[in-house]
Design a protein around this motif. Structure first.
Motif, PDB file in Angstrom:
ATOM      1  N   PRO A   3       0.829  -1.204   0.000  1.00 29.49           N
ATOM      2  CA  PRO A   3       0.000   0.000   0.000  1.00 29.49           C
ATOM      3  C   PRO A   3       0.869   1.262   0.000  1.00 29.49           C
ATOM      4  O   PRO A   3       1.954   1.287   0.569  1.00 29.49           O
ATOM      5  N   ILE A   4       0.368   2.261  -0.642  1.00 30.48           N
ATOM      6  CA  ILE A   4       1.092   3.529  -0.735  1.00 30.48           C
ATOM      7  C   ILE A   4       0.813   4.345   0.515  1.00 30.48           C
ATOM      8  O   ILE A   4      -0.336   4.565   0.880  1.00 30.48           O
ATOM      9  N   THR A   5       1.872   4.759   1.186  1.00 30.34           N
ATOM     10  CA  THR A   5       1.725   5.594   2.378  1.00 30.34           C
ATOM     11  C   THR A   5       2.486   6.890   2.157  1.00 30.34           C
ATOM     12  O   THR A   5       3.500   6.916   1.482  1.00 30.34           O
ATOM     13  N   THR A   6       1.966   7.932   2.736  1.00 31.90           N
ATOM     14  CA  THR A   6       2.676   9.203   2.650  1.00 31.90           C
ATOM     15  C   THR A   6       3.697   9.265   3.766  1.00 31.90           C
ATOM     16  O   THR A   6       3.572   8.575   4.785  1.00 31.90           O
ATOM     17  N   LYS A   7       4.698  10.096   3.600  1.00 27.62           N
ATOM     18  CA  LYS A   7       5.776  10.149   4.588  1.00 27.62           C
ATOM     19  C   LYS A   7       5.341  10.768   5.911  1.00 27.62           C
ATOM     20  O   LYS A   7       5.990  10.609   6.916  1.00 27.62           O
ATOM     21  N   ASN A   8       4.216  11.481   5.938  1.00 26.04           N
ATOM     22  CA  ASN A   8       3.798  12.185   7.144  1.00 26.04           C
ATOM     23  C   ASN A   8       2.944  11.336   8.082  1.00 26.04           C
ATOM     24  O   ASN A   8       2.731  11.716   9.212  1.00 26.04           O
ATOM     25  N   LEU A  37       1.880  25.087  23.488  1.00 27.88           N
ATOM     26  CA  LEU A  37       2.164  23.919  22.649  1.00 27.88           C
ATOM     27  C   LEU A  37       1.487  24.035  21.290  1.00 27.88           C
ATOM     28  O   LEU A  37       2.085  23.729  20.257  1.00 27.88           O
ATOM     29  N   ASN A  38       0.243  24.502  21.284  1.00 27.73           N
ATOM     30  CA  ASN A  38      -0.478  24.677  20.020  1.00 27.73           C
ATOM     31  C   ASN A  38       0.238  25.653  19.095  1.00 27.73           C
ATOM     32  O   ASN A  38       0.281  25.450  17.884  1.00 27.73           O
ATOM     33  N   GLU A  39       0.803  26.697  19.673  1.00 23.76           N
ATOM     34  CA  GLU A  39       1.474  27.717  18.862  1.00 23.76           C
ATOM     35  C   GLU A  39       2.868  27.289  18.435  1.00 23.76           C
ATOM     36  O   GLU A  39       3.334  27.675  17.368  1.00 23.76           O
ATOM     37  N   ARG A  40       3.571  26.497  19.254  1.00 23.79           N
ATOM     38  CA  ARG A  40       4.988  26.235  19.029  1.00 23.79           C
ATOM     39  C   ARG A  40       5.333  24.909  18.371  1.00 23.79           C
ATOM     40  O   ARG A  40       6.454  24.744  17.920  1.00 23.79           O
ATOM     41  N   ILE A  41       4.412  23.960  18.346  1.00 24.20           N
ATOM     42  CA  ILE A  41       4.746  22.673  17.729  1.00 24.20           C
ATOM     43  C   ILE A  41       4.858  22.849  16.220  1.00 24.20           C
ATOM     44  O   ILE A  41       3.984  23.419  15.582  1.00 24.20           O
ATOM     45  N   LYS A  42       5.957  22.346  15.687  1.00 26.02           N
ATOM     46  CA  LYS A  42       6.187  22.418  14.251  1.00 26.02           C
ATOM     47  C   LYS A  42       5.824  21.088  13.601  1.00 26.02           C
ATOM     48  O   LYS A  42       6.198  20.031  14.091  1.00 26.02           O
ATOM     49  N   VAL A  43       5.089  21.172  12.494  1.00 24.43           N
ATOM     50  CA  VAL A  43       4.818  20.005  11.667  1.00 24.43           C
ATOM     51  C   VAL A  43       5.328  20.346  10.276  1.00 24.43           C
ATOM     52  O   VAL A  43       4.947  21.370   9.708  1.00 24.43           O
ATOM     53  N   ASP A  44       6.196  19.513   9.745  1.00 18.06           N
ATOM     54  CA  ASP A  44       6.840  19.757   8.448  1.00 18.06           C
ATOM     55  C   ASP A  44       7.592  21.077   8.428  1.00 18.06           C
ATOM     56  O   ASP A  44       7.636  21.768   7.409  1.00 18.06           O
ATOM     57  N   GLY A  48       2.728  25.973  14.170  1.00 19.64           N
ATOM     58  CA  GLY A  48       1.284  26.014  14.243  1.00 19.64           C
ATOM     59  C   GLY A  48       0.589  25.260  13.130  1.00 19.64           C
ATOM     60  O   GLY A  48      -0.599  25.462  12.891  1.00 19.64           O
ATOM     61  N   ASN A  49       1.281  24.375  12.431  1.00 18.53           N
ATOM     62  CA  ASN A  49       0.721  23.632  11.308  1.00 18.53           C
ATOM     63  C   ASN A  49       0.204  22.281  11.799  1.00 18.53           C
ATOM     64  O   ASN A  49       0.512  21.247  11.221  1.00 18.53           O
ATOM     65  N   LEU A  50      -0.609  22.277  12.868  1.00 19.49           N
ATOM     66  CA  LEU A  50      -1.018  21.023  13.483  1.00 19.49           C
ATOM     67  C   LEU A  50      -2.002  20.246  12.625  1.00 19.49           C
ATOM     68  O   LEU A  50      -1.840  19.052  12.432  1.00 19.49           O
ATOM     69  N   GLY A  51      -3.033  20.922  12.126  1.00 19.84           N
ATOM     70  CA  GLY A  51      -4.036  20.245  11.311  1.00 19.84           C
ATOM     71  C   GLY A  51      -4.633  19.071  12.055  1.00 19.84           C
ATOM     72  O   GLY A  51      -4.936  19.140  13.239  1.00 19.84           O
ATOM     73  N   ASP A  52      -4.786  17.953  11.351  1.00 23.33           N
ATOM     74  CA  ASP A  52      -5.314  16.729  11.970  1.00 23.33           C
ATOM     75  C   ASP A  52      -4.189  15.853  12.500  1.00 23.33           C
ATOM     76  O   ASP A  52      -4.433  14.845  13.151  1.00 23.33           O
ATOM     77  N   ALA A  53      -2.946  16.219  12.224  1.00 18.20           N
ATOM     78  CA  ALA A  53      -1.801  15.385  12.588  1.00 18.20           C
ATOM     79  C   ALA A  53      -1.569  15.331  14.091  1.00 18.20           C
ATOM     80  O   ALA A  53      -1.197  14.296  14.625  1.00 18.20           O
ATOM     81  N   ILE A  54      -1.785  16.445  14.793  1.00 16.98           N
ATOM     82  CA  ILE A  54      -1.519  16.502  16.238  1.00 16.98           C
ATOM     83  C   ILE A  54      -2.702  17.147  16.943  1.00 16.98           C
ATOM     84  O   ILE A  54      -3.173  18.206  16.539  1.00 16.98           O
ATOM     85  N   THR A  55      -3.164  16.494  17.995  1.00 18.96           N
ATOM     86  CA  THR A  55      -4.228  17.072  18.819  1.00 18.96           C
ATOM     87  C   THR A  55      -3.715  17.182  20.252  1.00 18.96           C
ATOM     88  O   THR A  55      -3.052  16.283  20.758  1.00 18.96           O
ATOM     89  N   ALA A  69       1.780  12.481  13.154  1.00 18.27           N
ATOM     90  CA  ALA A  69       2.947  12.988  12.428  1.00 18.27           C
ATOM     91  C   ALA A  69       4.201  12.623  13.217  1.00 18.27           C
ATOM     92  O   ALA A  69       4.126  12.084  14.327  1.00 18.27           O
ATOM     93  N   LYS A  70       5.343  12.934  12.669  1.00 24.61           N
ATOM     94  CA  LYS A  70       6.601  12.669  13.362  1.00 24.61           C
ATOM     95  C   LYS A  70       6.681  13.579  14.586  1.00 24.61           C
ATOM     96  O   LYS A  70       6.663  14.804  14.464  1.00 24.61           O
ATOM     97  N   PHE A  71       6.768  12.981  15.758  1.00 21.54           N
ATOM     98  CA  PHE A  71       6.771  13.732  17.010  1.00 21.54           C
ATOM     99  C   PHE A  71       7.463  12.868  18.053  1.00 21.54           C
ATOM    100  O   PHE A  71       7.242  11.667  18.106  1.00 21.54           O
TER     101      PHE A  71
END
Length: 119
Positions: A3-8, A37-44, A48-55, A69-71
């Protein structure tokens, strides 16, 4: 065919930070910590690019971070220490690993130091 998976996308990881000791002594503001934490966590590489990756949620005196995501726990420790430094709490509170992906904010034990000063 595989199956094809994305890197994120990773298997969901759950990190729990127990903030009960400093919150009960009215030294630590848990809501400000969650906001930080909401303001400072980096995604990619984007803040603040949390989206659905981090709650990030609060349950009583615990802050729960669920990530697909990678965390890492080291990144959570880094951000927590940064928050404590910003709020001038770094000299009194430390970030301790209790179990895998479970952490606790504890006060430094100063009872030993006080006994040495009396001598």
């Amino acid at each position: 065919m595989a199956p094809i998976t994305t890197k994120n996308t990773h298997a969901p990881k759950k990190f729990v930070v127990d903030t009960s000791a400093p919150v009960e002594n009215a030294v630590f503001d848990q809501e400000a910590y969650v906001k930080f934490l909401n303001e400072r966590i980096k995604v990619d590489g984007i803040l603040g690019n949390l989206g659905d990756a981090i709650t990030i949620s609060e349950e009583g005196n615990k802050v729960i971070v669920v990530s697909t995501a990678k965390f890492s726990g080291k990144y959570l420790k880094y951000l927590t220490k940064k928050f404590l430094k910003k709020n001038q709490l770094r000299d009194w509170i430390r970030f301790v690993s209790v179990k895998r992906n479970q952490y606790q904010l504890q006060f430094y034990s100063i009872a030993d130091d006080e006994e040495e000063d009396e001598e």
